[in-house]
Design a protein around this motif. Structure first.
Motif, PDB file in Angstrom:
ATOM      1  N   ASN A 194      41.045  18.001  23.914  1.00 15.18           N
ATOM      2  CA  ASN A 194      41.419  16.474  23.940  1.00 15.18           C
ATOM      3  C   ASN A 194      40.235  15.808  24.570  1.00 15.18           C
ATOM      4  O   ASN A 194      39.795  16.381  25.787  1.00 15.18           O
ATOM      5  N   PHE A 205      38.675  12.269  26.662  1.00 10.42           N
ATOM      6  CA  PHE A 205      39.368  11.155  27.363  1.00 10.42           C
ATOM      7  C   PHE A 205      38.027  10.319  27.592  1.00 10.42           C
ATOM      8  O   PHE A 205      36.993  10.934  28.129  1.00 10.42           O
ATOM      9  N   LEU A 257      46.557   6.333  32.674  1.00  8.70           N
ATOM     10  CA  LEU A 257      46.166   6.552  31.155  1.00  8.70           C
ATOM     11  C   LEU A 257      46.500   5.359  30.391  1.00  8.70           C
ATOM     12  O   LEU A 257      47.359   4.531  30.564  1.00  8.70           O
ATOM     13  N   LYS A 258      45.358   5.122  29.593  1.00  8.66           N
ATOM     14  CA  LYS A 258      45.480   3.815  28.763  1.00  8.66           C
ATOM     15  C   LYS A 258      45.147   4.321  27.356  1.00  8.66           C
ATOM     16  O   LYS A 258      44.269   4.787  26.893  1.00  8.66           O
ATOM     17  N   VAL A 259      46.124   4.078  26.484  1.00  6.74           N
ATOM     18  CA  VAL A 259      45.961   4.525  24.942  1.00  6.74           C
ATOM     19  C   VAL A 259      46.099   3.557  24.177  1.00  6.74           C
ATOM     20  O   VAL A 259      46.889   2.537  24.165  1.00  6.74           O
ATOM     21  N   THR A 299      42.420   5.642  17.331  1.00  7.96           N
ATOM     22  CA  THR A 299      43.110   5.676  18.612  1.00  7.96           C
ATOM     23  C   THR A 299      42.100   6.260  19.921  1.00  7.96           C
ATOM     24  O   THR A 299      41.276   7.169  19.495  1.00  7.96           O
ATOM     25  N   SER A 300      42.081   5.404  20.799  1.00  2.00           N
ATOM     26  CA  SER A 300      41.435   5.904  22.003  1.00  2.00           C
ATOM     27  C   SER A 300      42.173   6.294  23.464  1.00  2.00           C
ATOM     28  O   SER A 300      43.112   5.337  23.577  1.00  2.00           O
ATOM     29  N   ALA A 301      41.942   7.184  23.900  1.00  2.73           N
ATOM     30  CA  ALA A 301      42.537   7.648  25.250  1.00  2.73           C
ATOM     31  C   ALA A 301      41.694   7.258  26.392  1.00  2.73           C
ATOM     32  O   ALA A 301      40.596   8.256  26.407  1.00  2.73           O
ATOM     33  N   ASP A 302      41.744   6.518  27.257  1.00  7.37           N
ATOM     34  CA  ASP A 302      40.999   6.109  28.536  1.00  7.37           C
ATOM     35  C   ASP A 302      41.847   6.490  29.736  1.00  7.37           C
ATOM     36  O   ASP A 302      42.873   6.458  29.704  1.00  7.37           O
TER      37      ASP A 302
END
Length: 170
Positions: free
Chosen positions: A51, A53, A81-83, A95-98
């Motif tokens: 994964n 991030f 976590l911000k998706v 989709t972005s996972a920050d």
């Protein structure tokens, strides 16, 4: 406030990028987190899915991240976590996972790290003189040697406290 906080253990995948903005310093880098599992058939550890991030650090954390991190470093990142899912150039869903980082540190289970305090001024209360940091280390010459079979935790010197005793705070 309801937020999703996570702790991710992985490796720095990209060179950190630093920006000095009007709101303060900001830095970002990509974090690669790969799961590992024991493969019984091969009798060996095997890498699973990776994964990625985007880690965002702000203010003083951004400055220290820039000075401390490089590609490949094993790190531990804690933050929010911000998706996000967006439409990009006609694609269905990007989709972005920050992770909005609160803390970043080297994973010393996989290596060593030398900590240095930054040059940030310490906050002091108005009118109170700054106190020096206490010396928590016991000199080697004065520390008693550990004797086999001796239960030092149960011994009590006259002026020491035991668990459960009240402590006077001044």
């Amino acid at each position: 406030m309801n937020e999703t906080t996570i702790c991710a253990v992985g490796n720095v995948a990209t060179t950190p990028v630093y920006r000095d903005l009007a709101a303060g310093a900001s830095a970002r880098f990509r974090l690669a987190v790969t799961s590992r599992y024991w493969d019984r058939e091969k009798s060996a550890w095997t890498d699973g899915h990776t994964n990625f991030f985007t880690v965002w650090a702000n203010r003083h954390l951004a400055t220290n991240a820039m000075a401390s991190l490089s590609v490949g470093d094993p790190v531990i990142v804690q933050g929010r976590l911000k998706v996000r899912t967006e439409q990009r150039e006609g694609q269905q869903g990007w989709t972005s996972a920050d992770i909005d980082a609160v803390a970043i540190g080297h994973d010393i289970a996989r290596g060593t790290s030398a900590f240095r305090r930054s040059g940030r001024p310490e906050p002091t209360t108005a009118g109170a003189p700054a106190q020096p940091e206490p010396n928590w280390e016991t000199p080697a010459a004065t520390s008693p040697a550990r004797e086999p079979g001796r239960d030092r935790d149960r011994e009590r010197e006259p002026d020491t406290l035991q668990r459960g005793e009240p402590v006077a705070v001044t």
